[in-house]
Design an enzyme around this catalytic site. Sequence first.
Site, PDB file in Angstrom:
ATOM      1  N   LYS A 116       0.804  -1.221   0.000  1.00 42.57           N
ATOM      2  CA  LYS A 116       0.000   0.000   0.000  1.00 42.57           C
ATOM      3  C   LYS A 116       0.838   1.273   0.000  1.00 42.57           C
ATOM      4  O   LYS A 116       0.457   2.282  -0.578  1.00 42.57           O
ATOM      5  CB  LYS A 116      -0.948  -0.012   1.205  1.00 42.57           C
ATOM      6  CG  LYS A 116      -2.042  -1.068   1.091  1.00 42.57           C
ATOM      7  CD  LYS A 116      -2.973  -1.008   2.275  1.00 42.57           C
ATOM      8  CE  LYS A 116      -4.157  -1.947   2.086  1.00 42.57           C
ATOM      9  NZ  LYS A 116      -3.778  -3.340   1.920  1.00 42.57           N
ATOM     10  N   GLU A 200      -2.818   6.258   8.335  1.00 43.44           N
ATOM     11  CA  GLU A 200      -3.663   7.173   7.565  1.00 43.44           C
ATOM     12  C   GLU A 200      -4.567   7.960   8.500  1.00 43.44           C
ATOM     13  O   GLU A 200      -4.970   7.466   9.565  1.00 43.44           O
ATOM     14  CB  GLU A 200      -4.556   6.414   6.575  1.00 43.44           C
ATOM     15  CG  GLU A 200      -3.847   5.894   5.366  1.00 43.44           C
ATOM     16  CD  GLU A 200      -4.809   5.203   4.414  1.00 43.44           C
ATOM     17  OE1 GLU A 200      -5.979   5.011   4.789  1.00 43.44           O
ATOM     18  OE2 GLU A 200      -4.385   4.866   3.294  1.00 43.44           O
ATOM     19  N   HIS A 235     -14.576  -3.848   9.059  1.00 50.32           N
ATOM     20  CA  HIS A 235     -13.952  -3.617   7.760  1.00 50.32           C
ATOM     21  C   HIS A 235     -14.290  -4.701   6.741  1.00 50.32           C
ATOM     22  O   HIS A 235     -13.676  -4.761   5.676  1.00 50.32           O
ATOM     23  CB  HIS A 235     -12.433  -3.475   7.893  1.00 50.32           C
ATOM     24  CG  HIS A 235     -12.014  -2.431   8.877  1.00 50.32           C
ATOM     25  ND1 HIS A 235     -12.210  -1.084   8.657  1.00 50.32           N
ATOM     26  CD2 HIS A 235     -11.448  -2.528  10.114  1.00 50.32           C
ATOM     27  CE1 HIS A 235     -11.760  -0.402   9.705  1.00 50.32           C
ATOM     28  NE2 HIS A 235     -11.307  -1.244  10.597  1.00 50.32           N
ATOM     29  N   ARG A 297      -7.697  -8.186  -8.632  1.00 48.99           N
ATOM     30  CA  ARG A 297      -8.443  -9.428  -8.823  1.00 48.99           C
ATOM     31  C   ARG A 297      -9.919  -9.085  -8.996  1.00 48.99           C
ATOM     32  O   ARG A 297     -10.305  -7.927  -8.901  1.00 48.99           O
ATOM     33  CB  ARG A 297      -8.279 -10.336  -7.597  1.00 48.99           C
ATOM     34  CG  ARG A 297      -8.674  -9.640  -6.288  1.00 48.99           C
ATOM     35  CD  ARG A 297      -8.610 -10.562  -5.093  1.00 48.99           C
ATOM     36  NE  ARG A 297      -8.728  -9.868  -3.837  1.00 48.99           N
ATOM     37  CZ  ARG A 297      -9.863  -9.446  -3.287  1.00 48.99           C
ATOM     38  NH1 ARG A 297     -11.004  -9.629  -3.930  1.00 48.99           N
ATOM     39  NH2 ARG A 297      -9.871  -8.843  -2.113  1.00 48.99           N
TER      40      ARG A 297
END
Length: 622
Positions: A116, A200, A235, A297
């Site tokens: 990431k 973040e 999540h 994907r």
Amino acid sequence: MIESLLVANRGEIARRIIRTARRLGIRTIAVHSNVDADMAFVREADEAMEIGAAPARDSYLRQDRILDAASKSGAGAIHPGYGFLSENAEFAEAVQAAGLVWVGAPPAAIRAMGLKDAAKQRMIAAGVPVTPGYHGDDQSAERLQSEADAIGYPVLIKAIAGGGGKGMRRVERGEDFPAALAGCRREAMSSFGDDRVLIEKYILSPRHIEVQVFGDSQGDVVHLFERDCSLQRRHQKVIEEAPAPGMDAATRDAVCQAAIKAARAVNYVGAGTIEFIADASEGLRADRIWFMEMNTRLQVEHPVTEAITGQDLVEWQLRIASGEPLPLKQDQLSITGWAMEARLYAENPANGFLPSTGRLEHLRLPDTLRIDSGVEEGDEVTPYYDPMLAKLVSHGTTRRDAVRALCKAAGGVEVWPVRSNAGFLVRTLRHPDFLAGGVDTGFIERHQHDLIGPREPGEEVLQAAAASLLPKRSRDVWTTLTGFRLNAENDRQVAVDVGKKRYLVQTNGVPRTVRSKEGVIFLDGEAWEIEAPRAAPAGHGPGSGAGSGDGAIVAPMPGLVIAVSIANGDLVRRGQPLLVIEAMKMEQVLHAPFDGVVVELKACEGNQVVEGSLLVRIKGEE
């Protein structure tokens, strides 16, 4: 076109790939673990090969065994589905090195988007907006804490190699950061073999918007519009829809063009999803939507995109992997109507959404809309894999049409004795804020009392329960001795235990909306266990089981003990973490119920435990 295809996955996605391949005249080979030998996807394939034991690490994650199966079966291509090895660049390279077609993203693109921190740097260079945060190489706890303090709380710790909500923690206060970081790193190492993280800024009114993209080997890239996947718990997505509520044409164009830029930046080929986080505090605005990550994907929620575009995305994958150009150009794609997908899980929402395992002795799924399912009645839900039973997919002219159809379908689900989240889905779909499109990632937590709170059986359930316990002859006024009046209801009082609680019911008939089987009542997705009263109310008599009140900590679900932080004789404080259990891709931390001393420790790291087994016993301080 590919002639033969090995499907390196299981469940509903394997079944979906096999069915699409068959329609295209492609021979299919299913690989499976020993516990999946009787699953539907294995039966539907042209050929099936066992590749190992139930834990994924011994079967579906064994690259060598999958490649060996491909060689022995004569497969010309491998489709990884989603999950497992679908985003593993090394496996993709090994497939190609073996002379096979890889039905997935190029290995270079997987690597570019798999980490990431590096992905965000690449997106910045490509002109794609990213969320404020720290993506640096210094992974010391001190530096990470310092960066979090500078960003300002709340922050989100995310595993660099993460996905699916694994290796992710929200931190509200600086003093909570060290423990959250340790847990995140442990989970990331267990799931991905990489404990590096990034930090973040946590968006307070976040919407999860993602764009479906496709690229071909000729260099063309298109988008198939956006999906809103904001309704989540831990999540993990629960209900997804397309298009996104409140998305105007200008914002849609800006976000979709940003997704195209992201895909082009890594020379993307195949199906991919560009995920964005939106600050929805002032509605959806292009300047408040940031790149979050790319999934290289196919996604679980791809059916909603198929519904609004009329395209088969698995067929697109197979055609593109065969070297064909994109089936349609961008100006040939458009949105028709509204689609929603609800994930039906084997889990108990009232018990923290913990997975539920066992045999599906009774399973009824609706036939009024699209159902993608990997299980059938009689199958076993094991603790080894994701607990999703099926995807319910609706499509209508308007959002309200799609909601109505999906709610009706969820309400008609019957699952027993395995527990499901069908009733939770019904309550969510009926919630006024959901109907108004007021959904963000905090929706479930914000409305948990309405959606998850204690459930009491309504009058319809009680009437059906009471009627089912009456002897048949007692319902006939000519043979019963209770007496009757002309033109009056044949009612009588019946004691019944519903959901382990006793009720006295004045009977007046069986509601038509209720369905039942022996010992169970089904209504609005809920399953209520019923039985005739015993000498003492069920679950409240002597010997009804130990719980946290007597210091016994039992396993809330079957799983693997992955961490133990105590020893016999240790003093513990109320709320202190004692051990961690992992099952079905989820960690459960067990805490001390009160201050005391550990007098019995049954669990140790690496143990496989069954639900209800004693793990720890604590004696309270005198």
